[in-house]
Design a protein around this motif. Structure first.
Motif, PDB file in Angstrom:
ATOM      1  N   GLY A 272       1.434  14.462   1.940  1.00  0.00           N
ATOM      2  CA  GLY A 272       1.661  13.087   2.388  1.00  0.00           C
ATOM      3  C   GLY A 272       1.428  12.069   1.287  1.00  0.00           C
ATOM      4  N   SER A 273       1.461  10.773   1.689  1.00  0.00           N
ATOM      5  CA  SER A 273       1.238   9.665   0.764  1.00  0.00           C
ATOM      6  C   SER A 273      -0.248   9.375   0.649  1.00  0.00           C
ATOM      7  CB  SER A 273       1.985   8.416   1.237  1.00  0.00           C
ATOM      8  OG  SER A 273       1.449   7.969   2.473  1.00  0.00           O
ATOM      9  N   VAL A 274      -0.582   8.391  -0.214  1.00  0.00           N
ATOM     10  CA  VAL A 274      -1.981   8.026  -0.392  1.00  0.00           C
ATOM     11  C   VAL A 274      -2.539   7.391   0.887  1.00  0.00           C
ATOM     12  CG1 VAL A 274      -1.416   5.765  -1.366  1.00  0.00           C
ATOM     13  CG2 VAL A 274      -3.595   6.833  -1.931  1.00  0.00           C
ATOM     14  N   ILE A 275      -1.693   6.700   1.650  1.00  0.00           N
ATOM     15  CA  ILE A 275      -2.146   6.124   2.920  1.00  0.00           C
ATOM     16  C   ILE A 275      -2.530   7.229   3.898  1.00  0.00           C
ATOM     17  CG2 ILE A 275      -1.519   4.647   4.851  1.00  0.00           C
ATOM     18  CD1 ILE A 275      -1.844   3.188   2.243  1.00  0.00           C
ATOM     19  N   ASP A 276      -1.713   8.289   3.944  1.00  0.00           N
ATOM     20  CA  ASP A 276      -2.042   9.417   4.814  1.00  0.00           C
ATOM     21  C   ASP A 276      -3.341  10.085   4.378  1.00  0.00           C
ATOM     22  OD1 ASP A 276       0.350   8.949   6.176  1.00  0.00           O
ATOM     23  OD2 ASP A 276       1.472  10.231   4.793  1.00  0.00           O
ATOM     24  N   LEU A 277      -3.563  10.154   3.064  1.00  0.00           N
ATOM     25  CA  LEU A 277      -4.781  10.785   2.562  1.00  0.00           C
ATOM     26  C   LEU A 277      -6.014   9.972   2.944  1.00  0.00           C
ATOM     27  CD1 LEU A 277      -6.210  12.942   0.900  1.00  0.00           C
ATOM     28  CD2 LEU A 277      -5.719  11.586  -1.161  1.00  0.00           C
ATOM     29  N   VAL A 278      -5.939   8.649   2.776  1.00  0.00           N
ATOM     30  CA  VAL A 278      -7.074   7.799   3.140  1.00  0.00           C
ATOM     31  C   VAL A 278      -7.361   7.895   4.630  1.00  0.00           C
ATOM     32  CG1 VAL A 278      -7.859   5.406   3.276  1.00  0.00           C
ATOM     33  CG2 VAL A 278      -6.736   6.228   1.206  1.00  0.00           C
ATOM     34  N   THR A 279      -6.312   7.998   5.442  1.00  0.00           N
ATOM     35  CA  THR A 279      -6.500   8.136   6.890  1.00  0.00           C
ATOM     36  C   THR A 279      -7.218   9.434   7.229  1.00  0.00           C
ATOM     37  OG1 THR A 279      -4.478   6.856   7.271  1.00  0.00           O
ATOM     38  CG2 THR A 279      -5.312   8.181   9.102  1.00  0.00           C
ATOM     39  N   GLN A 280      -6.862  10.518   6.531  1.00  0.00           N
ATOM     40  CA  GLN A 280      -7.478  11.811   6.809  1.00  0.00           C
ATOM     41  C   GLN A 280      -8.934  11.860   6.373  1.00  0.00           C
ATOM     42  OE1 GLN A 280      -6.066  14.257   8.550  1.00  0.00           O
ATOM     43  NE2 GLN A 280      -4.188  13.035   8.776  1.00  0.00           N
ATOM     44  N   VAL A 281      -9.242  11.289   5.198  1.00  0.00           N
ATOM     45  CA  VAL A 281     -10.607  11.404   4.681  1.00  0.00           C
ATOM     46  C   VAL A 281     -11.551  10.419   5.361  1.00  0.00           C
ATOM     47  CG1 VAL A 281      -9.718  12.152   2.455  1.00  0.00           C
ATOM     48  CG2 VAL A 281     -10.274   9.728   2.805  1.00  0.00           C
TER      49      VAL A 281
ATOM     50  N   LEU B 142       0.807  -1.211   0.000  1.00  0.00           N
ATOM     51  CA  LEU B 142       0.000   0.000   0.000  1.00  0.00           C
ATOM     52  C   LEU B 142       0.844   1.267   0.000  1.00  0.00           C
ATOM     53  CD1 LEU B 142      -2.845  -0.917   2.528  1.00  0.00           C
ATOM     54  CD2 LEU B 142      -2.858  -1.093   0.036  1.00  0.00           C
ATOM     55  N   ARG B 143       1.980   1.221   0.666  1.00  0.00           N
ATOM     56  CA  ARG B 143       2.800   2.415   0.782  1.00  0.00           C
ATOM     57  C   ARG B 143       3.314   2.883  -0.576  1.00  0.00           C
ATOM     58  NH1 ARG B 143       3.046   6.470   3.993  1.00  0.00           N
ATOM     59  NH2 ARG B 143       2.669   4.996   5.687  1.00  0.00           N
ATOM     60  N   SER B 144       3.583   1.939  -1.481  1.00  0.00           N
ATOM     61  CA  SER B 144       4.114   2.306  -2.795  1.00  0.00           C
ATOM     62  C   SER B 144       3.031   2.648  -3.812  1.00  0.00           C
ATOM     63  CB  SER B 144       4.971   1.157  -3.350  1.00  0.00           C
ATOM     64  OG  SER B 144       4.209  -0.029  -3.471  1.00  0.00           O
ATOM     65  N   ALA B 145       1.761   2.524  -3.434  1.00  0.00           N
ATOM     66  CA  ALA B 145       0.672   2.799  -4.371  1.00  0.00           C
ATOM     67  C   ALA B 145       0.524   4.302  -4.595  1.00  0.00           C
ATOM     68  CB  ALA B 145      -0.628   2.208  -3.850  1.00  0.00           C
ATOM     69  N   ASN B 146       0.205   4.671  -5.834  1.00  0.00           N
ATOM     70  CA  ASN B 146      -0.031   6.076  -6.163  1.00  0.00           C
ATOM     71  C   ASN B 146      -1.479   6.488  -5.922  1.00  0.00           C
ATOM     72  OD1 ASN B 146       2.648   6.454  -7.030  1.00  0.00           O
ATOM     73  ND2 ASN B 146       2.150   5.590  -9.051  1.00  0.00           N
ATOM     74  N   SER B 147      -2.379   5.511  -5.922  1.00  0.00           N
ATOM     75  CA  SER B 147      -3.788   5.792  -5.688  1.00  0.00           C
ATOM     76  C   SER B 147      -4.430   4.564  -5.069  1.00  0.00           C
ATOM     77  CB  SER B 147      -4.501   6.160  -6.998  1.00  0.00           C
ATOM     78  OG  SER B 147      -4.494   5.055  -7.883  1.00  0.00           O
ATOM     79  N   LEU B 148      -5.543   4.782  -4.400  1.00  0.00           N
ATOM     80  CA  LEU B 148      -6.324   3.704  -3.806  1.00  0.00           C
ATOM     81  C   LEU B 148      -7.789   3.908  -4.166  1.00  0.00           C
ATOM     82  CD1 LEU B 148      -4.820   3.245  -0.210  1.00  0.00           C
ATOM     83  CD2 LEU B 148      -4.575   1.730  -2.178  1.00  0.00           C
ATOM     84  N   LYS B 149      -8.490   2.814  -4.219  1.00  0.00           N
ATOM     85  CA  LYS B 149      -9.908   2.864  -4.547  1.00  0.00           C
ATOM     86  C   LYS B 149     -10.732   2.522  -3.316  1.00  0.00           C
ATOM     87  CE  LYS B 149      -9.172   1.616  -9.387  1.00  0.00           C
ATOM     88  NZ  LYS B 149      -9.437   0.621 -10.449  1.00  0.00           N
ATOM     89  N   LEU B 150     -11.726   3.350  -3.050  1.00  0.00           N
ATOM     90  CA  LEU B 150     -12.655   3.125  -1.948  1.00  0.00           C
ATOM     91  C   LEU B 150     -13.900   2.443  -2.508  1.00  0.00           C
ATOM     92  CD1 LEU B 150     -12.395   6.572  -0.113  1.00  0.00           C
ATOM     93  CD2 LEU B 150     -10.980   4.536   0.182  1.00  0.00           C
TER      94      LEU B 150
END
Length: 368
Positions: free
Chosen positions: A234-243, A183-191
């Motif tokens: 931050g990274s995409v993981i940080d973004l998912v945590t915030q949202v 997950l850390r190396s991912a550029n995007s994640l899907k919810l």
């Protein structure tokens, strides 16, 4: 037959008291992150130490073969001998490994009898491997089983509660292999929305872009893609945590869920009904058998004891069908109208299905 006003109507009125004031829900509670999921594990093993409630060896040859293999690994050769023990049961073992489980962590396992064992009470599971569909071993299970049911019987009566051939071991498996997550190396994640809906997905996208502009994009009613924008350091993981803590109003389609086995009917607040007239008459036919025994007179010649059938049939048509006109702009009006008919939950299921067939029920019906 009982009226719905006692419980169903009260619950419905409380549920739809203020439909406009729909509660806000956190994004993390209504979505799953892509590829972050549980993994199903399955295994086979032996439960020993049963008090004569295990498999009968001759009826379960796989139990005998498993015992021979287990004892041979321990240096005991019993090939060619006849075993008569009933203290062993062959079982299937299932477990769910949560995401991000680390080596050495413990998970719960479910144990179920495979043969003709009558109870697993008091048994102990011998060390057994748990595999995933890729054939790799991910955990090892062992320990005393806990049975929630019980069974007791005598010469003329028996009592049982729950299932005695299924048991659980809390923390009974140790994780041996981890499932990698990149997950850390991912550029995007899907919810992924747990309940796909266009409106809800759009509101999630708007809520994320309102806090972090340009970070979210709705792909379909079930998927929202999150990608860090230039304004987010931050990274995409940080973004998912915030949202995850952002709140949105969850929309839902009008649906009526019917469980015919228990007679349960559940509606959400968006169920609507156009004007419709309903006539409901409950027809009940009661057949009672009360056979009588006819004995011959004392000292009679050739008399025989015979059973004389006595059948009583009663028909109750509910004192005629009642007719009601229902116009339900809201769930409150719908339930109030159905309550005037005095229908039972069983009759309510039939009525709702008939209203749907007539095209007057503006909701989806799901029968379980």
């Amino acid at each position: 037959m009982y009226r719905l006003s006692a419980s169903f109507l009260a619950l419905a009125l409380a549920f739809v008291g203020a439909p406009q004031a729909m509660a806000q829900t956190r994004i993390k509670d209504i979505v799953d992150v892509e590829n972050v999921r549980e993994n199903q594990l399955v295994g086979y093993g032996l439960v020993v130490g049963l008090a004569g409630t295990g498999d009968r060896i001759r009826n379960a040859p796989f139990t005998e073969e498993s015992m021979q293999s287990m004892l041979e690994r321990m240096g005991v050769n019993i090939r060619g001998t006849q075993m008569r023990t009933q203290n062993v049961a062959a079982v299937s073992i299932t477990a769910t490994m949560p995401p991000f489980s680390r080596s050495g962590s413990r998970i719960d396992v479910q144990v179920s009898a495979l043969g003709d064992a009558t109870s697993l009470q008091g048994g102990t599971l011998i060390a057994s491997s748990l595999r995933a569909l890729d054939g790799e071993i991910y955990a090892v299970a062992q320990g005393p089983v806990a049975v929630s049911g019980f069974k007791g019987q005598g010469a003329a009566a028996s009592v049982s509660r729950g299932v005695t051939t299924s048991a659980r071991i809390a923390g009974g498996a140790i994780v041996e292999r981890e499932v990698p997550y990149q997950l850390r190396s991912a550029n995007s994640l899907k919810l992924a929305l747990k309940n796909p809906d266009f409106s809800t997905a759009d509101r999630i996208t708007r809520a994320i872009n309102g806090r972090y502009p340009g970070s979210a994009q709705m792909l379909d009613p079930a998927t929202v893609e999150v990608r860090p924008s230039n304004q987010f350091a931050g990274s995409v993981i940080d973004l998912v945590t915030q949202v995850g803590d952002l709140e949105v109003k969850v929309d839902q389609p009008a649906k009526v869920v019917i469980n015919e086995a228990s007679g349960t009917v559940v509606m959400n607040s968006d169920v609507r009904i156009t004007p419709v007239a309903i006539a409901q008459g409950g027809l009940t036919i009661s057949v009672t058998e009360a056979p009588q025994v006819s004995q011959p007179q004392p000292f009679s010649q050739g008399g025989q004891t015979t059973v004389v059938p006595r059948t009583q049939v009663q028909v109750n048509d509910g004192n005629g069908a009642s007719l009601a006109v229902i116009n339900g702009p809201s769930l409150k009006a719908l339930v109030s109208g159905l309550n005037t008919l005095g229908v039972s939950p069983r009759d309510l299921i039939t009525i709702l299905q008939a209203i749907k067939t007539a095209g007057a029920l503006q909701a989806e019906i799901e029968v379980q």
